[in-house]
Design a protein around this motif. Structure first.
Motif, mmCIF file in Angstrom:
data_model
loop_
_atom_site.group_PDB
_atom_site.id
_atom_site.type_symbol
_atom_site.label_atom_id
_atom_site.label_comp_id
_atom_site.label_asym_id
_atom_site.label_seq_id
_atom_site.Cartn_x
_atom_site.Cartn_y
_atom_site.Cartn_z
ATOM 1 N N ALA A 144 31.818 38.594 36.288
ATOM 2 C CA ALA A 144 33.084 38.128 36.850
ATOM 3 C C ALA A 144 34.237 39.046 36.469
ATOM 4 C CB ALA A 144 33.376 36.702 36.397
ATOM 5 N N GLY A 145 34.212 39.563 35.250
ATOM 6 C CA GLY A 145 35.261 40.495 34.822
ATOM 7 C C GLY A 145 35.259 41.775 35.631
ATOM 8 N N TRP A 146 34.107 42.158 36.136
ATOM 9 C CA TRP A 146 34.020 43.352 36.973
ATOM 10 C C TRP A 146 34.296 43.022 38.440
ATOM 11 C CZ3 TRP A 146 30.608 44.476 40.990
ATOM 12 C CH2 TRP A 146 30.667 45.786 41.470
ATOM 13 N N LEU A 147 33.721 41.912 38.945
ATOM 14 C CA LEU A 147 33.749 41.599 40.369
ATOM 15 C C LEU A 147 35.076 41.003 40.837
ATOM 16 C CD1 LEU A 147 32.158 41.397 43.041
ATOM 17 C CD2 LEU A 147 31.420 39.130 42.298
ATOM 18 N N LEU A 148 35.594 40.023 40.131
ATOM 19 C CA LEU A 148 36.769 39.292 40.602
ATOM 20 C C LEU A 148 38.000 40.177 40.821
ATOM 21 C CD1 LEU A 148 36.455 35.900 38.701
ATOM 22 C CD2 LEU A 148 35.742 36.463 41.022
ATOM 23 N N PRO A 149 38.352 41.071 39.906
ATOM 24 C CA PRO A 149 39.511 41.934 40.190
ATOM 25 C C PRO A 149 39.296 42.847 41.406
ATOM 26 C CG PRO A 149 39.021 41.982 37.855
ATOM 27 C CD PRO A 149 37.903 41.253 38.530
ATOM 28 N N ARG A 150 38.059 43.218 41.679
ATOM 29 C CA ARG A 150 37.770 44.083 42.819
ATOM 30 C C ARG A 150 37.969 43.372 44.155
ATOM 31 N NH1 ARG A 150 36.410 47.160 39.249
ATOM 32 N NH2 ARG A 150 34.910 48.711 38.802
ATOM 33 N N ILE A 151 37.834 42.039 44.159
ATOM 34 C CA ILE A 151 38.062 41.299 45.396
ATOM 35 C C ILE A 151 39.429 40.613 45.404
ATOM 36 C CG2 ILE A 151 35.612 40.995 45.887
ATOM 37 C CD1 ILE A 151 35.798 38.151 44.824
ATOM 38 N N GLY A 152 40.261 40.943 44.428
ATOM 39 C CA GLY A 152 41.647 40.483 44.415
ATOM 40 C C GLY A 152 41.889 39.152 43.749
ATOM 41 N N ILE A 153 40.956 38.660 42.949
ATOM 42 C CA ILE A 153 41.134 37.385 42.248
ATOM 43 C C ILE A 153 41.437 37.687 40.785
ATOM 44 C CG2 ILE A 153 40.039 35.232 41.547
ATOM 45 C CD1 ILE A 153 38.300 35.455 44.053
ATOM 46 N N HIS A 154 42.578 37.158 40.315
ATOM 47 C CA HIS A 154 42.980 37.374 38.924
ATOM 48 C C HIS A 154 43.187 36.019 38.264
ATOM 49 C CE1 HIS A 154 43.449 41.658 39.588
ATOM 50 N NE2 HIS A 154 44.069 41.355 40.730
ATOM 51 N N ILE A 155 42.359 35.725 37.292
ATOM 52 C CA ILE A 155 42.457 34.465 36.554
ATOM 53 C C ILE A 155 43.234 34.745 35.281
ATOM 54 C CG2 ILE A 155 41.120 32.668 35.388
ATOM 55 C CD1 ILE A 155 38.903 33.224 37.409
ATOM 56 N N GLY A 156 44.076 33.812 34.885
ATOM 57 C CA GLY A 156 44.901 33.988 33.702
ATOM 58 C C GLY A 156 44.102 34.267 32.447
ATOM 59 N N GLY A 157 44.797 34.725 31.429
ATOM 60 C CA GLY A 157 44.144 35.063 30.180
ATOM 61 C C GLY A 157 43.938 33.849 29.293
ATOM 62 N N GLY A 158 43.539 34.089 28.089
ATOM 63 C CA GLY A 158 43.309 33.023 27.129
ATOM 64 C C GLY A 158 41.896 32.489 27.184
ATOM 65 N N ILE A 159 41.651 31.502 26.370
ATOM 66 C CA ILE A 159 40.318 30.927 26.252
ATOM 67 C C ILE A 159 39.905 30.236 27.555
ATOM 68 C CG2 ILE A 159 38.935 29.193 25.045
ATOM 69 C CD1 ILE A 159 39.473 31.566 23.310
ATOM 70 N N VAL A 160 40.800 29.468 28.158
ATOM 71 C CA VAL A 160 40.465 28.747 29.388
ATOM 72 C C VAL A 160 40.141 29.726 30.510
ATOM 73 C CG1 VAL A 160 41.321 27.136 31.135
ATOM 74 C CG2 VAL A 160 41.821 26.734 28.730
ATOM 75 N N GLY A 161 40.940 30.778 30.655
ATOM 76 C CA GLY A 161 40.665 31.797 31.662
ATOM 77 C C GLY A 161 39.335 32.488 31.418
ATOM 78 N N SER A 162 39.018 32.745 30.172
ATOM 79 C CA SER A 162 37.737 33.366 29.832
ATOM 80 C C SER A 162 36.566 32.453 30.163
ATOM 81 C CB SER A 162 37.698 33.726 28.346
ATOM 82 O OG SER A 162 38.683 34.671 28.040
ATOM 83 N N ILE A 163 36.718 31.166 29.901
ATOM 84 C CA ILE A 163 35.651 30.217 30.222
ATOM 85 C C ILE A 163 35.472 30.112 31.735
ATOM 86 C CG2 ILE A 163 34.984 27.769 30.132
ATOM 87 C CD1 ILE A 163 36.235 27.703 27.314
ATOM 88 N N ILE A 164 36.568 30.065 32.480
ATOM 89 C CA ILE A 164 36.476 30.017 33.942
ATOM 90 C C ILE A 164 35.787 31.266 34.469
ATOM 91 C CG2 ILE A 164 37.829 30.034 36.083
ATOM 92 C CD1 ILE A 164 39.869 28.243 34.581
#
Length: 84
Positions: free
Chosen positions: A45-65
């Protein structure tokens, strides 16, 4: 890498892998398997999501998502491979 960071990776991986197993109905692999699936899923997800334009917030919750999304993708691909 400090031991605290490693523990956080393991905890996030376990939570992400477990949630993905619940979402995929029986695709869980036990505690160690869920940790591995969650960590690999977070990397996917850390590799794929930014490539398709999805940015999830930081922190523990963002990491779990992130870990859950990536682990669901990984479990879906594994289920496709098992069927073939």
């Amino acid at each position: 890498m400090p031991i605290e960071a490693l523990l956080i990776w393991i905890i996030i991986g376990a939570i992400g892998g477990w949630l993905a197993g619940v979402l995929m109905k029986g695709a869980g692999f036990g505690l160690i398997g869920n940790i591995i699936v969650g960590i690999i899923g977070a990397a996917i997800a850390g590799w794929l999501l930014p490539r398709i334009g999805i940015h999830i917030g930081g922190g523990i919750v963002g990491s779990i998502i992130n870990a859950v999304i990536g682990a669901v993708i990984l479990l879906f691909v594994i289920s496709l491979v098992k069927r073939a």
